[in-house]
Design a protein around this motif. Structure first.
Motif, short mmCIF file in Angstrom:
data_model
loop_
_atom_site.label_atom_id
_atom_site.label_comp_id
_atom_site.label_asym_id
_atom_site.label_seq_id
_atom_site.Cartn_x
_atom_site.Cartn_y
_atom_site.Cartn_z
N CYS A 638 33.18 5.24 28.19
CA CYS A 638 33.48 4.65 26.87
C CYS A 638 33.84 3.18 27.02
O CYS A 638 33.36 2.32 26.27
N GLN A 642 31.71 -0.14 25.78
CA GLN A 642 32.35 -1.12 24.89
C GLN A 642 32.17 -2.53 25.43
O GLN A 642 32.07 -3.50 24.65
N CYS A 650 38.77 3.55 22.52
CA CYS A 650 38.43 4.71 23.36
C CYS A 650 39.61 5.67 23.50
O CYS A 650 39.63 6.53 24.40
#
Length: 781
Positions: A638, A642, A650
């Motif tokens: 995650c 990003q 997250c």
């Protein structure tokens, strides 16, 4: 030193050691102390049934407040030491023995004739039985003979046996009677032939006159008239049957149980069983569809056993019991061919012997004389079948005597020799009055023993006005309350409730004991027992607590650093632990960050006690263990997806995680997991103090595999298949060529080795004779 000398030396050494022990050890120290095991005893009756060493103190106020009534039950010595006078001790049923005062003589061989015992359950009563073999004791002898065809020559000798037998018997007895009976077998197939002609004359030799077959025939009652024996036996003649075994056990059973018809007297009884063959046993009757077991009853009709086809043969055990019950000793006079068979049978029948009979029975008198002497010189004391709750043992006081045996046995007893047996009787439990008889097998005298078990107290309590709160009476020192009252001193009114309902309030739950077994329920409340040691206390609503049953350390309750409260140690200041064995300290519980047990456990005895899922020494979850890496893979993916964005979140996949992005991973130990694109991610996992808190250091760099070259893969696969096929084809061609060449070479070799015959065909052979035609001669000319 040989083996025998070594063993002898060891035995002498052992005897010397035992002798020194007997000298040095005081006699009093060998006596075992008496013991009374009083489990759930609440009154005198239960006490005396608890064991033979238990006695009951009926002294009023013998127990203190809160002390159970079971304290009144103990050994006499223990009760006396606690202040109970001898007159206040109830100990009924100590061994009481009564006997007659008869003396051994010519007509009395066994004394006493009667014994009465009063015993407590588990108590052993002992008494002595004496036996003296009398001279000239009367004898009854019954001669039971096999009259099957093979005993034909024996019968002729037995016919003249009467006077010889009586003369031999009268040489060692004052009065002798003899009788006679005979047997063949059951009168049904397959034991005898039922053909009418065979029933008339069953013998194989038809020139001999034979009587019809029979199972057992009683010929002559026991008599002292030798001429009568000759007359009756002289009228007997042989019979016959089909199979070899005979019906001898059937005949012996009838002789044993038909005492009145046989004429047995109340003296020594001998049964001489003469045969040259074996015997049928229980179960053989099934061959003739006889399924009813032998009933052990007398069935003589006109002195003949006519119901033999209704009952099976008796078993050996059944026959032995009946012979023993009727005091009959058996002499098996048999031929040598069946001696082993009857020796095995004799081992199962008490007071029986086996002798070898000559082929025509001419040695039977000598055989009987020897058998009588052997039987009379052996004394076996027996009581028959006793109930399971009675244990009866014998100690034989004779040359070859044994101790603690189910039967008393003495051998080689001479005439007028006196021997004795110690009989030990133990009643294992309370039973109704019992009786049994002790007999010397083969002799008529017996000892009648009656036993009474004492299982209750007969206390004679003096009247005590006002006792039991005037609501009951004293019985054996404790209160027996009137209806409507309960309690140790009848101090509680039941109010219509039963004692069981009152006790329910004294139970912690339905399955527990009243007041936890450590107190008494008085007026539906527990009064806990007191202890002899005032420092020890029992307390609690249900007497479930005490101040001594706690964990020990260094031999002291709670290590001496705390107090025991209801099985749990309560430590003094500065100490801790389940037994207060540790001084309070947290030095060994702090991790490198100074946190106690990493916030995931408690420090006990300077060691971390971790919560579930965490391990010592500092309550980490598998420190340095790669198994934790896959759990945080989705979280790291995650953060990588990003990238440099700061607006992403997250937290939904990373609870309790603090993430930190770095350019490059420098630690030696790190996690390496694949993301959803099958690319490798690298990150470092740290545990923070507290439960399920972590810090992750990750990098955005990933290692992704290159896409596969499908053309090269497909082309290579096809080319490989073709190449393999070509190689296989060439191999096949090579093998075929080699095989063909070998076949051709073999053909050429065989052709060259073939032999061809070179003769000329007779069709083309030149003529051997030439004839000229005269007509042509002229023309040639």
């Amino acid at each position: 030193m040989n083996t025998w000398e070594a063993e002898k030396s060891k035995e002498m050494g052992f005897r010397v050691i035992v002798l020194w022990l007997l000298i040095l050890v005081p006699t009093s120290s060998i006596v075992f102390a008496k013991e009374c095991i009083k489990t759930k005893v609440s009154n005198c009756k239960e006490c005396i049934q608890a064991g033979p060493d238990c006695a009951w103190c009926k002294k009023a106020n013998f127990t203190s407040a809160g002390e159970p009534d079971s304290a009144r039950c103990d050994t006499m010595q223990a009760l006396a030491e606690r202040g109970c006078e001898e007159t206040d001790i109830e100990n009924p049923g100590s061994i009481e023995l009564s006997r007659d005062r008869l003396q051994l003589g010519s007509n009395i061989q066994l004394i006493p004739r009667r014994i009465n015992l009063r015993l407590r359950p588990g108590q052993t009563g002992e008494f002595v039985v004496k036996f003296k073999r009398a001279e000239g004791y009367p004898v009854d002898l019954y001669y039971l003979m096999d009259l099957s065809f093979s005993m034909n020559d024996d019968l002729e000798n037995v016919k003249g046996l009467g006077d010889k037998l009586l003369t031999a018997l009268n040489s060692f007895t004052k009065s002798a009677h003899i009788g006679f009976g005979s047997f063949v077998d059951k009168t049904v197939l397959p034991f005898v032939s039922t053909h009418p002609e065979q029933l008339k004359n069953p013998c194989p030799d038809k020139t001999i006159s034979c009587q019809p077959p029979f199972a057992f025939k009683h010929v002559l009652n026991l008599t002292g008239n030798g001429e009568s024996f000759k007359e009756h036996v002289g009228n007997q003649y042989i019979s016959g049957n089909l199979d070899s075994p005979e019906g001898g056990l059937d005949a012996m059973m009838q002789v044993a149980v038909c005492g009145d018809k046989i004429g047995w007297r109340n003296n020594t009884r001998l049964l001489v069983y003469a045969t040259d063959d074996g015997f049928h046993i229980a179960g053989d009757g099934k061959l003739a569809a006889i399924l009813t077991p032998n009933d052990g009853e007398c069935h003589l009709d006109d002195n003949v056993y006519k119901r033999n086809a209704e009952f099976d043969y008796p078993s050996v055990g059944q026959l032995a019991q009946m012979l023993s019950k009727n005091n009959i000793q058996v002499v098996f006079a048999v031929t040598s061919s069946v001696f082993k068979t009857y020796k095995d049978l004799s081992d199962l029948i008490p007071k029986s012997v086996v002798g070898t009979l000559s082929h025509d029975s001419n040695n039977v008198v000598a055989l009987i004389e020897k058998a009588y002497q052997d039987l009379s010189s052996e004394v076996i004391l027996d009581h028959g079948v006793s109930p399971d709750f009675l244990e009866i043992l014998y100690d034989s006081n004779c040359t070859k005597g044994k101790l603690n045996q189910p039967k008393g046995t003495c051998s080689d007893v001479k005439i007028n020799e006196e021997i004795s047996f110690k009989v030990k009787v133990t009643a294992k439990k309370c039973v109704p009055d019992q009786s049994f008889s002790i007999r010397a097998l083969g002799f008529t005298d017996q000892v009648a023993v009656s036993i009474t078990t004492v299982c209750d107290c007969s206390c004679d309590d003096p009247p005590m006005p006002g006792a039991c709160n005037s609501s009951g009476t004293i019985m054996c020192g404790i209160c027996s309350c009137n209806p409507g009252y309960v309690g140790k001193n009848c101090e509680c009114k039941t109010g219509g409730r039963t004692s069981h309902e009152l006790e329910q309030n004294c139970r912690k739950d339905n399955s527990s004991a009243v007041c936890s077994g450590a107190g008494e329920c008085i007026c539906d409340q527990c009064v806990c027992h007191t202890n002899e040691d005032p420092a020890k206390k029992i307390y609690g609503r249900y007497c479930q607590c005490d101040n001594w049953n706690c964990e020990m350390f260094n031999g002291m309750v709670c290590g001496g650093n705390g107090e025991c409260d209801c099985s749990t140690c309560k430590c003094f200041s500065g100490y801790e632990g389940s037994a207060c064995q540790c001084k309070i300290s947290t030095d060994s519980c702090r991790n490198s960050r100074g946190s106690i047990c990493s916030g995931r456990g408690t420090c006990e005895c300077n060691k971390c006690t971790c919560k579930g899922g965490y391990i010592p020494p500092f309550c980490e979850k598998c420190p340095g263990c790669p198994s934790q890496c896959p759990r945080f893979g989705p979280c790291v993916e995650c953060y990588i997806q990003q990238g440099d964005k700061t607006s992403g979140n997250c937290s939904h996949v990373c609870p309790g995680v603090t993430a930190e992005k770095v350019e490059q991973i420098t630690e030696q130990t790190f996690c390496k997991e694949k993301d959803s694109d099958n690319c490798w991610m690298q990150y470092v996992l740290y545990e923070n103090d507290g439960e399920d808190k972590h810090t992750i250091t990750y990098t955005l760099k990933r290692e992704c595999p290159e896409a596969p070259n499908f053309i090269a893969i497909v082309g290579g696969t096809i080319g490989g298949v073709l190449l393999i096929g070509l190689i296989l084809l060439l191999i096949w061609k090579f093998i075929t060529e080699v095989k063909d060449r070998k076949e051709y070479q073999r053909f050429e070799k065989e052709r060259q080795q073939a032999t061809w015959k070179g003769d000329i065909n007779p069709i083309f052979t030149t003529a051997t004779t030439t004839v000229k035609n005269p007509h042509f001669d002229d023309e040639e000319e």
